[in-house]
Design an enzyme around this catalytic site. Structure first.
Site, PDB file in Angstrom:
ATOM      1  N   CYS A  27       0.722  -1.309  -0.173  1.00 46.48           N
ATOM      2  CA  CYS A  27       0.106  -0.054  -0.054  1.00 46.48           C
ATOM      3  C   CYS A  27       1.014   1.429   0.006  1.00 46.48           C
ATOM      4  CB  CYS A  27      -0.865   0.161   1.165  1.00 46.48           C
ATOM      5  SG  CYS A  27      -2.152  -1.098   1.201  1.00 46.48           S
ATOM      6  N   TYR A 185      -7.698  -8.286   7.792  1.00 44.12           N
ATOM      7  CA  TYR A 185      -8.412  -7.596   6.951  1.00 44.12           C
ATOM      8  C   TYR A 185      -9.800  -8.597   6.864  1.00 44.12           C
ATOM      9  CZ  TYR A 185      -4.721  -4.307   6.498  1.00 44.12           C
ATOM     10  OH  TYR A 185      -3.731  -3.307   6.679  1.00 44.12           O
TER      11      TYR A 185
HETATM   12  C1  FMN Z   1       5.163  -0.142   2.806  1.00 38.06           C
HETATM   13  C2  FMN Z   1       4.259  -1.474   2.855  1.00 38.06           C
HETATM   14  C3  FMN Z   1       3.009  -1.704   2.631  1.00 38.06           C
HETATM   15  C4  FMN Z   1       2.235  -2.985   2.819  1.00 38.06           C
HETATM   16  N1  FMN Z   1       1.117  -3.033   1.942  1.00 38.06           N
HETATM   17  C5  FMN Z   1       0.796  -4.135   1.891  1.00 38.06           C
HETATM   18  C6  FMN Z   1      -0.451  -4.556   1.304  1.00 38.06           C
HETATM   19  O1  FMN Z   1      -0.884  -3.904   0.435  1.00 38.06           O
HETATM   20  N2  FMN Z   1      -1.017  -6.008   1.276  1.00 38.06           N
HETATM   21  C7  FMN Z   1      -0.492  -7.010   1.916  1.00 38.06           C
HETATM   22  O2  FMN Z   1      -1.029  -8.139   1.720  1.00 38.06           O
HETATM   23  N3  FMN Z   1       0.615  -6.808   2.549  1.00 38.06           N
HETATM   24  C8  FMN Z   1       1.140  -5.477   2.804  1.00 38.06           C
HETATM   25  N4  FMN Z   1       2.495  -5.388   3.264  1.00 38.06           N
HETATM   26  C9  FMN Z   1       3.177  -6.381   3.695  1.00 38.06           C
HETATM   27  C10 FMN Z   1       3.928  -6.850   2.774  1.00 38.06           C
HETATM   28  O3  FMN Z   1       3.541  -7.586   1.565  1.00 38.06           O
HETATM   29  C11 FMN Z   1       4.855  -8.051   3.548  1.00 38.06           C
HETATM   30  O4  FMN Z   1       4.047  -9.165   3.737  1.00 38.06           O
HETATM   31  C12 FMN Z   1       5.507  -7.841   4.710  1.00 38.06           C
HETATM   32  O5  FMN Z   1       6.193  -6.250   4.735  1.00 38.06           O
HETATM   33  C13 FMN Z   1       6.922  -8.596   5.024  1.00 38.06           C
HETATM   34  O6  FMN Z   1       7.699  -8.948   3.942  1.00 38.06           O
HETATM   35  P1  FMN Z   1       9.038  -8.198   3.803  1.00 38.06           P
HETATM   36  O7  FMN Z   1       9.789  -8.725   5.170  1.00 38.06           O
HETATM   37  O8  FMN Z   1       9.706  -8.527   2.500  1.00 38.06           O
HETATM   38  O9  FMN Z   1       8.747  -6.746   3.962  1.00 38.06           O
HETATM   39  C14 FMN Z   1       2.942  -4.008   3.172  1.00 38.06           C
HETATM   40  C15 FMN Z   1       4.287  -3.812   3.671  1.00 38.06           C
HETATM   41  C16 FMN Z   1       4.861  -2.593   3.624  1.00 38.06           C
HETATM   42  C17 FMN Z   1       6.331  -2.420   4.069  1.00 38.06           C
END
Ligand code: FMN
Length: 368
Positions: A27, A185
């Protein structure tokens, strides 16, 4: 093949992905009235040059009240569709990366402020606030304005809204849909016994709690072209005793697979503020592994996957079929190039950038 498994192609339903690296939905809280704008061109555009296999558009609300914040992207009317069409056209002109969209509804976690303004829930009567809805009138935080419980007509309307958004996504040429069943959600609120206290056929037993999310899956699957994949993102556990857990996740994954789900993306948490998450590298991989051992569709692992060798090990050991990266892709948008360099593979890059290839790598970048 003897090369790195991380760079082997894979089929997800009818969609061929060039490697195993997926850009997780993120997001941006930067839309206006649900409409994407030039921020999304920049954001998605630079990620689309990264050499990953799939770009996932952020959580996109299927009705205005399903947005987490007033800055969330929507796909619920002609204006939001037209705005997204413009962004996708710009990205597609300069990248062949397949594009997926995450369709969702925030349920009781909607109507919040932008994260960089604190992210607190906004009361229905305040500017940028609205009345939230959920399976049951149980707020996320103790201080939250209680959501309205959805009635049967509301559920039909929401199912139709998911299907309508999937039809719009199909018209936009989007390659895959990921339904947002994770992170506390709306669909996760139905799944978890903590947030679902319904006494009708949508609450109580596991079968009943899975009913609405599965109905949404069926509606989206029927609305999206059959040759293009529909997938699901789940939280593998609430990390709270008595909540949603990995055994229930496996049952849900198996039910999805029987209905034609093309892949499952296993995240965790987000449903209950009491969650106690053992955050660290690979912290969610055991959940993905458990789902993978119980299903045959491709499984995506996510969460603090930051190193090429770490990602390669997840794929090579068979814990998951794909890895998704979120924060790492923002911090280092050419991570797939660097991973290919570290592991001795090749990625697609824009012709304009081919001269950036360091001399010691002879075939790292493949032009488009
Ligand atoms: C800026 C930001 C926005 C995110 N928006 C979403 C989203 O729109 N939908 C979702 O399922 N997860 C969202 N997440 C979670 C990520 O998709 C991911 O599952 C989480 O950050 C863990 O992965 P990572 O360690 O690679 O960041 C968001 C994470 C971040 C950092």
């Amino acid at each position: 093949m003897n090369g790195p498994k991380l760079f082997e192609p894979i089929m997800v339903g009818g969609l061929e992905l060039a490697n195993r690296i997926v850009i997780a939905p993120m997001c941006q809280y930067s839309a206006v009235d649900g409409c994407m704008n030039d921020w999304h061109v920049i954001h998605l555009g630079h990620l689309a040059l990264s050499g990953a296999a799939l770009l996932t558009i952020e959580a996109t609300a299927v009705v205005p009240g399903g947005r987490i914040s007033h800055g969330d992207v929507g796909l619920y009317d002609d204006a939001t569709e037209a705005a997204m069409a413009g962004v996708i056209a710009s990205v597609r002109r300069h990248s062949d990366m397949p594009i997926a969209i995450q369709l969702g509804h925030a349920g009781r976690k909607a109507s919040t402020d932008l994260p960089w303004l604190g992210g607190a829930q906004i009361a229905p009567e305040a500017a940028h606030g609205w009345q939230t809805v959920a399976p049951s009138p149980l707020g996320f935080a103790a201080t939250d304005h209680a959501p309205h419980a959805l009635n049967d007509d509301d559920l039909v309307g929401l199912r139709d809204a998911f299907a309508a958004a999937a039809r719009r996504a199909a018209r936009l040429g989007i390659d895959a849909v990921q339904i947002h069943g994770a992170h506390g959600y709306l669909l996760h609120q139905f799944l978890s016994p903590i947030s679902n206290g319904r006494e009708d056929e949508y609450g109580g037993s596991l079968e009943n709690r899975m009913r609405f999310p599965l109905e949404v899956f069926d509606a989206v699957r029927a609305a999206f072209p059959p040759e293009r994949p529909v997938t699901m993102r789940v939280s593998g556990t609430d990390w709270v005793d008595g909540g949603w857990d990995v055994e229930q996740t496996i049952a849900f994954a198996q039910a999805l697979e029987r209905r034609g789900c093309a892949a499952i993306h296993v995240s965790s948490g987000g449903l209950d503020p009491r969650q106690n998450i053992p955050v660290g590298p690979n912290y969610q991989v055991p959940l993905a592994r458990a789902v993978k051992q119980a299903t045959t569709m491709p499984v995506v692992a996510v969460g603090l996957i930051t190193e090429p060798e770490q990602a390669e090990a997840i794929i090579a050991t068979g814990d998951a079929d794909l890895v998704a990266l979120a924060r790492t892709m923002l911090y280092d948008p050419r991570w797939p190039w660097h991973a290919a360099a570290a592991l001795g593979a090749q990625v697609t890059a824009p012709n304009q950038y081919l001269r950036s290839q360091p001399r010691r790598f002879r075939d790292l970048l493949r032009g488009r």
